[in-house]
Design a protein around this motif. Sequence first.
Motif, mmCIF file in Angstrom:
data_model
loop_
_atom_site.group_PDB
_atom_site.id
_atom_site.type_symbol
_atom_site.label_atom_id
_atom_site.label_comp_id
_atom_site.label_asym_id
_atom_site.label_seq_id
_atom_site.Cartn_x
_atom_site.Cartn_y
_atom_site.Cartn_z
ATOM 1 N N VAL A 41 0.903 -1.006 0.140
ATOM 2 C CA VAL A 41 -0.002 -0.008 -0.016
ATOM 3 C C VAL A 41 0.877 1.257 0.064
ATOM 4 N N VAL A 42 0.591 2.405 -0.713
ATOM 5 C CA VAL A 42 1.229 3.462 -0.964
ATOM 6 C C VAL A 42 0.539 4.795 -0.597
ATOM 7 N N TYR A 43 0.713 5.431 0.493
ATOM 8 C CA TYR A 43 -0.058 6.652 0.818
ATOM 9 C C TYR A 43 0.615 8.011 0.287
ATOM 10 N N SER A 44 -0.089 8.821 0.014
ATOM 11 C CA SER A 44 0.371 9.976 -0.780
ATOM 12 C C SER A 44 -0.234 11.333 0.177
ATOM 13 N N PRO A 45 0.432 12.338 0.478
ATOM 14 C CA PRO A 45 -0.281 13.629 1.361
ATOM 15 C C PRO A 45 -0.933 14.497 0.089
ATOM 16 N N GLY A 46 -0.710 14.278 -1.086
ATOM 17 C CA GLY A 46 -1.431 15.469 -2.010
ATOM 18 C C GLY A 46 -1.507 14.961 -3.354
ATOM 19 N N ARG A 47 -2.322 15.567 -4.158
ATOM 20 C CA ARG A 47 -2.659 15.289 -5.433
ATOM 21 C C ARG A 47 -1.370 15.065 -6.417
ATOM 22 N N LEU A 48 -0.169 15.791 -6.245
ATOM 23 C CA LEU A 48 0.851 15.944 -7.051
ATOM 24 C C LEU A 48 1.679 14.675 -6.918
ATOM 25 N N SER A 49 2.157 14.497 -5.593
ATOM 26 C CA SER A 49 2.598 13.351 -5.243
ATOM 27 C C SER A 49 2.041 12.023 -5.652
ATOM 28 N N ARG A 50 0.560 12.002 -5.437
ATOM 29 C CA ARG A 50 0.097 10.783 -5.812
ATOM 30 C C ARG A 50 0.117 10.621 -7.624
ATOM 31 N N SER A 51 0.174 11.727 -8.150
ATOM 32 C CA SER A 51 0.139 11.384 -9.595
ATOM 33 C C SER A 51 1.550 10.829 -10.131
ATOM 34 N N VAL A 52 2.422 11.282 -9.325
ATOM 35 C CA VAL A 52 3.992 10.578 -9.682
ATOM 36 C C VAL A 52 4.185 9.168 -9.069
ATOM 37 N N THR B 78 1.584 7.031 -8.983
ATOM 38 C CA THR B 78 0.773 6.219 -9.897
ATOM 39 C C THR B 78 1.394 5.733 -11.127
ATOM 40 N N GLU B 79 2.638 6.424 -11.341
ATOM 41 C CA GLU B 79 3.454 6.083 -12.582
ATOM 42 C C GLU B 79 4.242 4.861 -12.406
ATOM 43 N N HIS B 80 4.282 4.377 -11.066
ATOM 44 C CA HIS B 80 5.191 3.199 -10.691
ATOM 45 C C HIS B 80 4.306 2.264 -9.847
ATOM 46 N N VAL B 81 2.825 2.615 -9.643
ATOM 47 C CA VAL B 81 2.157 1.616 -8.844
ATOM 48 C C VAL B 81 0.796 1.794 -9.244
ATOM 49 N N PRO B 82 -0.052 0.541 -9.275
ATOM 50 C CA PRO B 82 -1.374 0.854 -9.629
ATOM 51 C C PRO B 82 -2.321 1.656 -8.747
ATOM 52 N N GLU B 83 -3.497 2.261 -9.284
ATOM 53 C CA GLU B 83 -4.292 2.957 -8.429
ATOM 54 C C GLU B 83 -4.632 2.329 -7.312
ATOM 55 N N ASP B 84 -5.014 0.846 -7.621
ATOM 56 C CA ASP B 84 -5.695 0.049 -6.377
ATOM 57 C C ASP B 84 -4.861 -0.273 -5.240
ATOM 58 N N ARG B 85 -3.460 0.231 -5.297
ATOM 59 C CA ARG B 85 -2.606 0.054 -4.104
ATOM 60 C C ARG B 85 -2.209 1.444 -3.451
ATOM 61 N N ILE B 86 -3.125 2.423 -3.942
ATOM 62 C CA ILE B 86 -2.956 3.679 -3.330
ATOM 63 C C ILE B 86 -3.855 3.736 -1.981
ATOM 64 N N GLY B 87 -3.440 4.111 -1.048
ATOM 65 C CA GLY B 87 -4.142 4.259 0.421
ATOM 66 C C GLY B 87 -4.854 5.812 0.740
ATOM 67 N N ASP B 88 -5.675 5.650 1.147
ATOM 68 C CA ASP B 88 -6.231 7.186 1.538
ATOM 69 C C ASP B 88 -6.039 7.680 2.843
ATOM 70 N N VAL B 89 -5.541 8.875 2.987
ATOM 71 C CA VAL B 89 -5.384 9.633 4.409
ATOM 72 C C VAL B 89 -5.776 11.070 3.826
ATOM 73 N N ASP B 90 -6.319 11.636 5.125
ATOM 74 C CA ASP B 90 -6.889 13.120 4.823
ATOM 75 C C ASP B 90 -5.768 13.977 5.729
ATOM 76 N N PHE B 91 -5.645 15.107 5.079
ATOM 77 C CA PHE B 91 -4.633 16.139 5.612
ATOM 78 C C PHE B 91 -5.411 17.415 5.450
ATOM 79 N N PRO B 92 -6.064 18.028 6.377
ATOM 80 C CA PRO B 92 -6.649 19.343 6.112
ATOM 81 C C PRO B 92 -5.846 20.378 5.898
ATOM 82 N N MET B 93 -6.371 21.501 5.199
ATOM 83 C CA MET B 93 -5.444 22.725 4.945
ATOM 84 C C MET B 93 -5.631 23.678 6.021
#
Length: 254
Positions: free
Chosen positions: A29-40, A42-57
């Motif tokens: 599982v791969v967690y990302s704090p934001g949209r840009l890091s997530r987009s990078v 997902t170039e190396h791992v499929p979307e179904d292995r991306i975990g969800d965490v919430d970081f409020p602004m």
Amino acid sequence: MSLYGVGLGPGDADLVTVKGQRVLEEADVVYSPGRLSRSVATEHVPEDRIGDVDFPMTRDEDELRRAWKEAADEIASRARDETAVFVTLGDPNVYSTFGHLRRTMSAFHPEVDTEIVPGVSAVTAFATALGVEISSGMSLALHEAARGAAPTGPDRMILFKVTDAPATHEKLVDAGYDVVYGRRLFMEQGETLVTEDPEVVVERDYYTLAYAEKHEVEYEPATAQFETSVDAAMRERAEGEAHGDVPPEVTSDD
């Protein structure tokens, strides 16, 4: 029981390190704090292995601590039995959100081992994009310059988070610095900009940096004499050929 903090570099999927790519590909599982890091990522791992965490602004420290505690609990629940990764742009230890996660995990989930995989930081990416050589003997400071701040220090500085470039620019120029700005350098998302005009980057953008150098600062490494001597020799030969004093070089196919 493993958690990896992986630096993704400045925003180009091709600039992820070989080790970082391997860890991402092997992660459960791969967690990302934001949209840009997530987009990078997902170039190396499929979307179904991306975990969800919430970081409020927010700047509310109680709210931030609550969010990081919840994120750590979620990540630890996976990292106990699987390999979990938390990705961040740049390097996990350079102006990164990963430090918050590492401290929270250490406090509440010390049984989870943490390993950091370094990435190309914004500092080195920015210097490369501008053609700035940070060589031995030079002093260079890193500062944050959000909301029009203009910290001063040694002769050379790299400033992060320049969100009010005109205000920062005016203060730095008054302090005797030449300034150049870069925005979204090496990023696949958004427009890449390099400029000396603060009005070009007047629109607020978290990914704006500045390089500030004192007027007429001097630093000459030993090998700089090679360039000087070669340039002088080339000028002398050119002048000689123009006056017929030096015969031009003759090339042969033999």
